[in-house]
Design a protein around this motif. Sequence first.
Motif, PDB file in Angstrom:
ATOM      1  N   ASN A 187       1.197  -1.081  -0.223  1.00 41.18           N
ATOM      2  CA  ASN A 187      -0.192  -0.745  -0.033  1.00 41.18           C
ATOM      3  C   ASN A 187       1.122   1.305   0.017  1.00 41.18           C
ATOM      4  O   ASN A 187       1.921   1.112   0.979  1.00 41.18           O
ATOM      5  CB  ASN A 187      -0.505   0.403   1.289  1.00 41.18           C
ATOM      6  N   CYS A 188       0.102   2.442  -0.916  1.00 40.36           N
ATOM      7  CA  CYS A 188       0.688   3.820  -0.789  1.00 40.36           C
ATOM      8  C   CYS A 188       0.749   3.802   0.769  1.00 40.36           C
ATOM      9  O   CYS A 188      -0.217   4.649   1.433  1.00 40.36           O
ATOM     10  CB  CYS A 188      -0.097   4.263  -1.757  1.00 40.36           C
ATOM     11  N   PRO A 189       2.566   4.848   1.479  1.00 42.31           N
ATOM     12  CA  PRO A 189       2.149   4.742   2.491  1.00 42.31           C
ATOM     13  C   PRO A 189       1.599   6.148   2.433  1.00 42.31           C
ATOM     14  O   PRO A 189       1.212   6.342   4.115  1.00 42.31           O
ATOM     15  CB  PRO A 189       3.949   4.887   2.844  1.00 42.31           C
ATOM     16  N   LEU A 190       1.104   6.995   2.048  1.00 41.21           N
ATOM     17  CA  LEU A 190       0.403   8.371   2.061  1.00 41.21           C
ATOM     18  C   LEU A 190      -0.720   7.829   2.184  1.00 41.21           C
ATOM     19  O   LEU A 190      -1.530   8.817   2.416  1.00 41.21           O
ATOM     20  CB  LEU A 190       1.221   8.519   0.880  1.00 41.21           C
ATOM     21  N   CYS A 191      -1.525   7.079   1.124  1.00 42.96           N
ATOM     22  CA  CYS A 191      -3.217   7.252   0.463  1.00 42.96           C
ATOM     23  C   CYS A 191      -3.473   5.406   0.771  1.00 42.96           C
ATOM     24  O   CYS A 191      -4.993   5.202   1.126  1.00 42.96           O
ATOM     25  CB  CYS A 191      -3.667   7.562  -0.978  1.00 42.96           C
ATOM     26  N   GLN A 192      -2.491   4.437   1.255  1.00 41.94           N
ATOM     27  CA  GLN A 192      -3.198   3.562   1.131  1.00 41.94           C
ATOM     28  C   GLN A 192      -3.570   2.545   0.331  1.00 41.94           C
ATOM     29  O   GLN A 192      -4.122   1.369  -0.013  1.00 41.94           O
ATOM     30  CB  GLN A 192      -3.681   3.254   2.300  1.00 41.94           C
ATOM     31  N   LEU A 240       5.832   5.026  -3.633  1.00 43.83           N
ATOM     32  CA  LEU A 240       4.614   5.295  -3.752  1.00 43.83           C
ATOM     33  C   LEU A 240       4.167   5.311  -4.849  1.00 43.83           C
ATOM     34  O   LEU A 240       3.701   4.942  -6.071  1.00 43.83           O
ATOM     35  CB  LEU A 240       5.067   6.878  -3.566  1.00 43.83           C
ATOM     36  N   CYS A 241       2.538   5.580  -4.720  1.00 42.89           N
ATOM     37  CA  CYS A 241       1.533   5.487  -6.093  1.00 42.89           C
ATOM     38  C   CYS A 241       1.977   6.390  -6.589  1.00 42.89           C
ATOM     39  O   CYS A 241       2.040   7.168  -6.034  1.00 42.89           O
ATOM     40  CB  CYS A 241       0.128   5.161  -5.516  1.00 42.89           C
ATOM     41  N   GLN A 242       1.614   6.285  -7.911  1.00 40.42           N
ATOM     42  CA  GLN A 242       1.951   7.238  -8.680  1.00 40.42           C
ATOM     43  C   GLN A 242       1.542   9.245  -8.510  1.00 40.42           C
ATOM     44  O   GLN A 242       0.808  10.079  -8.170  1.00 40.42           O
ATOM     45  CB  GLN A 242       1.369   7.114 -10.540  1.00 40.42           C
ATOM     46  N   ASN A 243       0.093   8.985  -8.400  1.00 39.92           N
ATOM     47  CA  ASN A 243      -0.890   9.684  -7.819  1.00 39.92           C
ATOM     48  C   ASN A 243      -0.026  10.854  -6.887  1.00 39.92           C
ATOM     49  O   ASN A 243       0.586  12.293  -6.937  1.00 39.92           O
ATOM     50  CB  ASN A 243      -2.574   9.744  -7.118  1.00 39.92           C
ATOM     51  N   CYS A 244       0.252  10.041  -5.689  1.00 37.13           N
ATOM     52  CA  CYS A 244       0.999  11.385  -4.490  1.00 37.13           C
ATOM     53  C   CYS A 244       2.279  11.060  -5.005  1.00 37.13           C
ATOM     54  O   CYS A 244       3.067  12.914  -5.133  1.00 37.13           O
ATOM     55  CB  CYS A 244       1.174   9.591  -3.289  1.00 37.13           C
ATOM     56  N   ALA A 245       2.856  10.400  -5.917  1.00 38.05           N
ATOM     57  CA  ALA A 245       4.030  10.929  -6.324  1.00 38.05           C
ATOM     58  C   ALA A 245       4.143  12.048  -7.107  1.00 38.05           C
ATOM     59  O   ALA A 245       4.852  13.174  -7.120  1.00 38.05           O
ATOM     60  CB  ALA A 245       4.882   9.721  -7.201  1.00 38.05           C
TER      61      ALA A 245
HETATM   62 ZN   LIG Z   1      -0.672   7.272  -2.497  1.00 40.92          ZN
END
Ligand SMILES: [Zn+2]
Length: 223
Positions: free
Chosen positions: A19-24, A31-36
């Motif tokens: 899971n992305c550590p920022l948005c799960q 990190l997921c693409q969106n958070c990156a």
């Molecule tokens: Zn994310």
Amino acid sequence: MKKWTQNFKGLLNLFLQSNCPLCQRPTSQDLCQNCARQLQKCYLKDPRSLWKDPLPVFAWGRYGGILKRAIAAMKYENQPQIARFLGQSLGEAWLLHAPLYEQKIVVVPIPLHPNKQKDRGYNQAALIAQSFCETTGLKLKQNGLTRVRATEAQYSLSASERAKNLTEAFGIGKDFRRRPEVAVLLVDDIYTTGATAMSAMQTLNQAGMKVVGLAASAITLKV
Ligand SMILES: [Zn+2]
């Protein structure tokens, strides 16, 4: 049989993804693409705007929003993989905008006090420095400095208390026992008042070593 294979593949993907550590959201990256993408928006247009005396600073982003959240997750939620993203981004910015310097430089992360590092399990500045060096090709001196004294939490102190608190907080580490003929670029996650970096610079200067500046993933100052 086919169904079983599909199920098995699905299960395997589940294990490969985390899971992305920022948005799960599930992602196969740190990190997921969106958070990156959101993080990329924190990138400063001119990382060299504070590259001036007494301590030149090269900063990747402004501390706040998702960058603040990412740094907090990296430090306090056991998500050291975020340091890889930050170090790589800082390195890419350095390759594009590196200030001119004549000497050969080596990279030294600001150390954590051993007790703190033991609690956290890692020093985020050292991880950022590692990715920064992998990206830039600069040489890493992980043990250039040591923390010789635990310092009180800086945020609870005034500016003059902060400076005093940090006096003699650092020592020369085992990588520099022979005092190499190189200049040092310090690396830290956040640059706030500069008291920590200044103290580290003084320690190196007193040992006869030059510090070209500090590279940080985030700065809290207005630029
Ligand atoms: Zn994310």
